[in-house]
Design an enzyme around this catalytic site. Structure first.
Site, mmCIF file in Angstrom:
data_model
loop_
_atom_site.group_PDB
_atom_site.id
_atom_site.type_symbol
_atom_site.label_atom_id
_atom_site.label_comp_id
_atom_site.label_asym_id
_atom_site.label_seq_id
_atom_site.Cartn_x
_atom_site.Cartn_y
_atom_site.Cartn_z
ATOM 1 N N CYS A 6 0.826 -1.250 0.015
ATOM 2 C CA CYS A 6 -0.130 0.066 0.050
ATOM 3 C C CYS A 6 0.899 1.233 0.022
ATOM 4 O O CYS A 6 0.494 2.383 0.045
ATOM 5 C CB CYS A 6 -0.975 0.087 1.208
ATOM 6 N N CYS B 14 -2.941 8.841 5.768
ATOM 7 C CA CYS B 14 -1.764 8.989 6.722
ATOM 8 C C CYS B 14 -1.995 9.290 8.110
ATOM 9 O O CYS B 14 -1.592 8.750 8.854
ATOM 10 C CB CYS B 14 -0.886 9.895 6.278
#
Lengths: 406, 137
Positions: B37, B106
């Protein structure tokens, strides 16, 4: 960091050569004519300039000047070629063969063709980035009208075996189209010798201006016709209406002339610099991989994966000073890593770790040395921060780790 | 895309980079994300007898925003109790770092890493697991 700016993203676009700029300037104000104005000197001089550029371009690719259709760029040329052939040759068939590693301008155009009743085969390339000719031949069917294979890949620089593909197309009576955006003006090529019937290319990848491109359309053996995608004044032999971008075309022609003159010198110099960059990085750093075969590659391009370092993060360590591009998902809006690298069989992790360096006519040896130093520092910094680099160094098999997908 | 000055600061001068001894009972380790990812975060906390996080360390494989999010998380964790640490919300990280929408994941990853580290610490010490995993992704 200092204020140095190094541009190693020439596959995205090239700086316009100052010699090209000088040639273009008079066509903005002093000679403002429309090349389609047949009744006054302004129009005549514009038409003359366009015809001269057509000759310069034809010479570069081994075509006849009448076979050059001016467009706004390679994307438009790809659209015109593929949609134009699909519509014009509908009675002969509806099947098109292309590659998974093509540029979006080809892939997305093929998707539209599919919606309009076309059938498209997207061939996979081998791990080295090259097409398997036997697989290509096996994909040809009685209703195949067009094979569209890019000359050199924008991300890896891998050059396809164009002559062999041309022979296959001739043997099966299929039209051969190529998106040669990254190749024209950089390496010698001759459309007649290669058996290419339609070829898209653009000025801004060969030190010319943005906003002007061309489509080569063969006029003899075979005489190819494409259905116009832009309706209007019937310019460009009816294949592409719209007032010609005279200054842009003049610049495009000049860029072609310079390319022909400087190609040998540029290629020799750039392949040396590219090799130096590649060798130095691979000597300074562990676990660096070249993406795409070095045996058939553009002289100015290298695509490297720095294992266990994320490409966008790495770029942030030097992007105030050095321009490159990455196949990392974080550089795209889609959050998917490069489909081109994935098509080469690369794992997502290596695709996320890739950096493309594309050198150009204005790249100096100091630029390369500076880049080697910055990359070496940047990769080391990012690996110090990387938990998977630490795990790799401890001998942990990363494939055996239970990752939490998100 | 231009980064905020705070992201750039954390990226250039990451706080608390490093590794704590994961077999130590006072240390909790959270490893979240996946190489496929494009981001992996490892966040570690060291908890003292009074249930206060006295040290935090991280290592992150990822883009600038992922590194900044985890760096910021370690800064915030130090000196906090477990309960206070559990209250850290990813949107607070988004705000502090001025992350654009494409980088919100994030901050989510950083919150997940905090929770994973606390859970690891609690499980290791036979404590009641108080981590509530939100269904935000």
């Amino acid at each position: 960091m200092d204020n140095r700016r190094v541009y190693l993203d020439n596959n995205a676009t090239t700086p316009v050569d100052p010699r090209v700029v000088d040639t273009m300037v008079p066509y903005f104000h002093q000679m403002p004519g429309n090349a389609a104005s047949r009744n006054h000197p302004f129009g005549w001089e514009a038409e003359e300039a366009v015809d001269y550029a057509r000759e310069q371009l034809a010479k570069l690719i081994g075509a006849d000047p009448k076979e050059i259709i001016f467009t706004s760029g390679a994307t438009e040329s790809d659209n015109l070629a593929i949609k134009g052939v699909f519509e014009m040759y509908a009675r002969k068939g509806n099947h098109i063969i292309t590659l998974q590693t093509e540029h979006k301008a080809v892939l997305d155009t093929c998707k539209v063709v599919e919606k309009k009743g076309g059938e498209v085969t997207y061939l996979q390339v081998e791990r080295n980035g090259l097409i398997d000719l036997a697989k290509l031949e096996a994909a040809i069917k009685p209703n195949t009208i067009l094979i569209s294979i890019m000359y050199a890949n924008n991300e890896t620089g891998v050059i396809q075996p164009m002559k062999e593909i041309g022979e296959l197309c001739a043997k099966h009576g299929v039209l051969f189209m190529s998106d040669a955006t990254q190749a024209v003006g950089k390496i010698p090529l001759d459309v007649k010798e290669l058996g290419i019937h339609l070829m898209a290319f653009t000025a801004h990848k060969m030190y010319g201006p943005k906003g002007v491109g061309a489509l080569y359309v063969s006029r003899k053996k075979p005489r190819v016709k494409v259905t116009a995608q832009m309706d209007g004044g019937g310019h460009e032999r009816g294949m592409r209406s719209g007032t010609l971008n005279v200054p842009g075309i003049v610049g495009f022609g000049k860029a072609a002339e310079i390319a022909l003159l400087d190609m040998e010198k540029d290629t020799a110099r750039l392949s040396k610099l590219r090799d130096k960059l590649e060798k130095a990085l691979m000597a300074n750093l562990e676990e660096v991989y070249i993406n795409g075969t070095p045996d058939s590659r553009m002289p100015h391009v290298t695509n490297l994966s720095f294992k266990h370092v994320e490409g966008e993060g790495l770029m942030m360590t030097f992007n105030q000073n050095i321009a490159v591009s990455s196949g990392s998902a974080c550089t795209s809006a889609s959050l998917e890593p490069s489909y081109v690298l994935k098509a080469l069989g690369l794992g997502d992790d290596l695709a996320h770790s890739s950096i493309r360096f594309s050198l150009g006519r204005f790249t100096s040896e100091e630029d390369v040395d500076y880049t080697v130093e910055a990359l070496t520092k940047g990769v080391s910094h990012m690996r110090d921060l990387s938990p998977i680099w630490e795990m790799y160094k401890e001998g942990i098999d990363l494939d055996s780790v239970q990752w939490s997908e998100h | 895309m231009a980064y905020s000055n705070k992201v750039l600061d954390h990226f250039k001068n990451p706080r608390n980079v490093g590794t704590l001894n994961k077999s130590d009972k006072s240390v909790g380790t959270g490893l979240v994300g996946a190489p496929e990812c494009g981001d992996v975060m490892r966040l570690q906390i060291e908890v003292d007898e009074s249930n206060v996080i006295k040290d935090a360390k991280f290592k992150t494989f990822g883009c600038g925003s992922a590194i900044a999010s985890s760096s910021l998380a370690t800064e915030w964790l130090k000196g906090k109790s477990i309960d206070e640490a559990l209250a850290i919300d990813n949107m607070a990280i988004v705000e502090e770092l001025a992350l654009p929408p494409v980088k919100i994941h994030c901050s989510v990853l950083a919150e997940d890493a905090i929770k994973a580290a606390i859970k690891d610490y609690q499980v290791k010490n036979g404590l009641e697991v108080t981590v509530v995993e939100e269904a935000h992704h």
